[in-house]
Design an enzyme around this catalytic site. Structure first.
Site, PDB file in Angstrom:
ATOM      1  N   ASN A 134     -94.503  74.365  65.401  1.00  0.00           N
ATOM      2  CA  ASN A 134     -93.070  74.075  65.598  1.00  0.00           C
ATOM      3  C   ASN A 134     -92.764  74.038  67.091  1.00  0.00           C
ATOM      4  O   ASN A 134     -93.361  74.754  67.888  1.00  0.00           O
ATOM      5  CB  ASN A 134     -92.210  75.151  64.928  1.00  0.00           C
ATOM      6  CG  ASN A 134     -90.750  74.759  64.953  1.00  0.00           C
ATOM      7  OD1 ASN A 134     -90.344  73.829  64.259  1.00  0.00           O
ATOM      8  ND2 ASN A 134     -89.950  75.410  65.790  1.00  0.00           N
ATOM      9  N   GLU A 198     -92.724  68.849  66.067  1.00  0.00           N
ATOM     10  CA  GLU A 198     -91.908  67.882  66.817  1.00  0.00           C
ATOM     11  C   GLU A 198     -92.686  67.193  67.946  1.00  0.00           C
ATOM     12  O   GLU A 198     -92.292  66.113  68.393  1.00  0.00           O
ATOM     13  CB  GLU A 198     -90.653  68.562  67.383  1.00  0.00           C
ATOM     14  CG  GLU A 198     -89.593  68.916  66.329  1.00  0.00           C
ATOM     15  CD  GLU A 198     -89.786  70.267  65.660  1.00  0.00           C
ATOM     16  OE1 GLU A 198     -90.855  70.867  65.830  1.00  0.00           O
ATOM     17  OE2 GLU A 198     -88.857  70.724  64.965  1.00  0.00           O
ATOM     18  N   ASP A 247     -73.166  80.145  77.433  1.00  0.00           N
ATOM     19  CA  ASP A 247     -73.678  79.152  76.492  1.00  0.00           C
ATOM     20  C   ASP A 247     -72.973  77.809  76.710  1.00  0.00           C
ATOM     21  O   ASP A 247     -72.157  77.667  77.620  1.00  0.00           O
ATOM     22  CB  ASP A 247     -73.512  79.649  75.057  1.00  0.00           C
ATOM     23  CG  ASP A 247     -74.733  79.271  74.228  1.00  0.00           C
ATOM     24  OD1 ASP A 247     -75.253  78.157  74.416  1.00  0.00           O
ATOM     25  OD2 ASP A 247     -75.159  80.074  73.395  1.00  0.00           O
TER      26      ASP A 247
HETATM   27  C1  FMN Z   1     -80.897  73.248  76.207  1.00  0.00           C
HETATM   28  C2  FMN Z   1     -81.021  73.898  74.875  1.00  0.00           C
HETATM   29  C3  FMN Z   1     -81.109  75.261  74.765  1.00  0.00           C
HETATM   30  C4  FMN Z   1     -81.248  75.881  73.523  1.00  0.00           C
HETATM   31  N1  FMN Z   1     -81.401  77.239  73.466  1.00  0.00           N
HETATM   32  C5  FMN Z   1     -81.641  77.836  72.280  1.00  0.00           C
HETATM   33  C6  FMN Z   1     -81.906  79.250  72.214  1.00  0.00           C
HETATM   34  O1  FMN Z   1     -81.882  79.955  73.216  1.00  0.00           O
HETATM   35  N2  FMN Z   1     -82.183  79.773  71.002  1.00  0.00           N
HETATM   36  C7  FMN Z   1     -82.217  79.016  69.855  1.00  0.00           C
HETATM   37  O2  FMN Z   1     -82.511  79.561  68.793  1.00  0.00           O
HETATM   38  N3  FMN Z   1     -81.937  77.689  69.887  1.00  0.00           N
HETATM   39  C8  FMN Z   1     -81.671  77.085  71.065  1.00  0.00           C
HETATM   40  N4  FMN Z   1     -81.430  75.741  71.115  1.00  0.00           N
HETATM   41  C9  FMN Z   1     -81.323  74.963  69.861  1.00  0.00           C
HETATM   42  C10 FMN Z   1     -82.666  74.660  69.238  1.00  0.00           C
HETATM   43  O3  FMN Z   1     -83.648  74.317  70.152  1.00  0.00           O
HETATM   44  C11 FMN Z   1     -82.515  73.507  68.249  1.00  0.00           C
HETATM   45  O4  FMN Z   1     -81.588  73.900  67.293  1.00  0.00           O
HETATM   46  C12 FMN Z   1     -83.789  73.087  67.577  1.00  0.00           C
HETATM   47  O5  FMN Z   1     -83.531  71.986  66.754  1.00  0.00           O
HETATM   48  C13 FMN Z   1     -84.372  74.182  66.759  1.00  0.00           C
HETATM   49  O6  FMN Z   1     -85.644  73.752  66.349  1.00  0.00           O
HETATM   50  P1  FMN Z   1     -86.132  73.925  64.845  1.00  0.00           P
HETATM   51  O7  FMN Z   1     -85.339  72.929  64.030  1.00  0.00           O
HETATM   52  O8  FMN Z   1     -87.579  73.602  64.925  1.00  0.00           O
HETATM   53  O9  FMN Z   1     -85.851  75.330  64.475  1.00  0.00           O
HETATM   54  C14 FMN Z   1     -81.264  75.105  72.355  1.00  0.00           C
HETATM   55  C15 FMN Z   1     -81.157  73.717  72.451  1.00  0.00           C
HETATM   56  C16 FMN Z   1     -81.038  73.124  73.694  1.00  0.00           C
HETATM   57  C17 FMN Z   1     -80.946  71.635  73.760  1.00  0.00           C
END
Ligand code: FMN
Length: 442
Positions: A134, A198, A247
């Site tokens: 992941n 991904e 955030d």
């Molecule tokens: C710049 C940025 C920062 C992010 N920071 C976090 C974070 O600190 N913790 C988190 O759980 N998701 C964070 N996200 C959201 C996840 O990366 C996003 O929801 C992603 O789709 C999750 O991946 P998954 O579908 O494989 O779980 C962030 C996204 C971006 C674009």
């Protein structure tokens, strides 16, 4: 970087700037309209770049698509991931066995931040049996030279930590990669199904051009052309205080107990560039919002056949506001569209449905549609006491309970008086206008 510079999208800052507040102040001043390369960073030989994905146009350019093809392009890649080739690459030019976090110019962004935060990194982790991987973004708060706190919202990385616990592990290996192709950054935020790596989605988007490399110190993969990779272990037996963190809402998120992360190694290019991402900047909001538009597009396509565009607006922090432009066939379509938008993205607070003559990415046009086509007594959809985002300070943030509002800003079918008159422009006048708009730099 060269592409950005050639397109006039990069500014080189040659003055000495500190990673503590100075660089983030500059990033905030430009808010992604230009990417900034800091050539002289106080206390470091390393250059810092920020704002790379700071505009919608730049992200579309990196993906090589027009606005109208974005969703089908991303949907195709999610459905057809291409396994990446694994080998060595430039990120292994320097392998560090005993790195310290203070070796890297990690930014402190805001005055009341508890410390430096890594915010641009995309993490890769594997399931205990190695069968799935992941990729996702996670912020990391630096606690000392070896330890960080990581924010993990219960999604896919969280599931992998649970699987590791069940398999009896007390830690989960991860790569923390920075200095990436914008395509890899976009997929890091894509809601792909659990089990789809991904990186393989990015590989499809890049036409097979994404090569990965095995980390030297941990069991995880990283892009072979990354600028910097920190090799880490998420501790499953130790929680630390993470936050407060600014955030994408532009307000401080609360402090929480979250897993500790231990740094065990690093890999980087000889002259690596450290990639920064200012929290709550346009770049943060675009990377959060654009990948979500794909799912909203899918859901809305279930209720109406022609969707012109979906905009998770930057003003709505890329998370709480969405505009959908579509072709209306029946009087009841817009309310179904609004319900589909809310179903696709449960964190959403306000949704706006507009006709297909309105450009959903031009908020002046959207406001005009609300001004001329919306009536509060007929066109409002109010859903009280419903799950909303924890990021909305006006909601009950602990219970994530709030109110959703939908705006039907479409014109009634078959009623006159809602069109915008156009001025016919002759070829001669078009040429004259082109000349003057070029002169004005438009
Ligand atoms: C710049 C940025 C920062 C992010 N920071 C976090 C974070 O600190 N913790 C988190 O759980 N998701 C964070 N996200 C959201 C996840 O990366 C996003 O929801 C992603 O789709 C999750 O991946 P998954 O579908 O494989 O779980 C962030 C996204 C971006 C674009």
């Amino acid at each position: 970087m060269n592409g950005l510079e050639a397109a006039g999208e990069l500014i080189r800052v040659e003055e000495l700037m500190s990673p503590r507040l100075d660089i983030s102040a500059a990033l905030q001043a430009f808010d992604g309209k230009k990417a900034l390369l800091f050539e002289n960073v106080k206390g470091y030989d390393t250059q810092v770049v920020g704002g790379v994905c700071g505009t919608r146009a730049r992200i579309l350019g990196a993906l090589g698509v027009d606005e109208g093809d974005l969703y089908s392009h991303l949907q195709h890649a999610i459905g057809n991931p291409t396994p990446c080739e694994v080998g060595d690459g430039p990120v292994k030019e320097v392998v560090v066995d005993d790195p310290k976090l203070s070796d890297f110019p990690i930014l402190t962004h805001f005055g009341d931040d508890p410390g430096p935060y890594i915010t641009s990194a995309v993490l890769h982790a594997r399931s205990p049996d190695g069968s799935m991987g992941n990729v996702s973004f996670h912020r990391l708060l630096v606690l000392d030279d070896r330890r960080m706190g990581i924010r993990i919202v219960p999604r896919h990385l969280y599931r992998l930590t649970q699987m590791a616990r069940e398999a009896g592990q007390n830690s989960l290996d991860v790569s923390v990669s920075m200095g990436l192709s914008p395509v890899v950054s976009v997929v890091g935020a894509l809601p792909a199904p659990f089990g789809t790596c991904e990186f393989d989605v990015a590989n499809t988007l890049l036409g097979g051009g994404l090569k990965l490399t095995e980390c030297e110190h941990v069991d995880a993969l990283a892009p072979a052309d990354a600028e910097l990779v920190l090799e880490c272990r998420i501790r499953l037996d130790e929680d630390v205080a993470e936050g407060p963190f600014v955030d994408q809402s532009g307000t401080y998120d609360i402090q929480r107990l979250q897993p500790a992360v231990e740094l065990v190694g690093a890999m980087h290019r000889e002259d690596y560039i450290y990639q920064a991402l200012l929290p709550s900047s346009a770049e943060h909001k675009l990377l959060m919002g654009m990948p979500r538009e794909v799912r909203i597009y899918e859901y809305v396509r279930n209720v109406v056949p022609t969707v012109r565009g979906v905009n998770m607006t930057v003003g709505g922090m890329g998370w709480l506001h969405c505009v959908v432009s579509f072709e209306k066939f029946r009087e009841g379509d817009p309310k179904n569209v609004l319900m589909a938008i809310f179903a696709a993205h449960p964190s959403l607070k306000h949704a706006i449905a507009v006709d297909s003559d309105i450009d959903p990415y031009d908020m002046e046009q959207v406001e005009w549609a609300i001004a001329t086509r919306f009536r509060g007594d007929e066109d409002l959809l109010v859903i009280p006491k419903v799950r909303v985002s924890s990021l909305d300070p006006s909601s009950d943030q602990e219970k994530e309970l709030g109110c959703k509002v939908g705006f039907d800003a479409t014109k009634p079918l078959g009623k006159e008086g809602f069109e915008r008159p156009t001025i016919p422009v002759s070829e001669e006048v078009r040429r004259i206008l082109e000349k003057y708009s070029k002169g004005a730099g438009a």
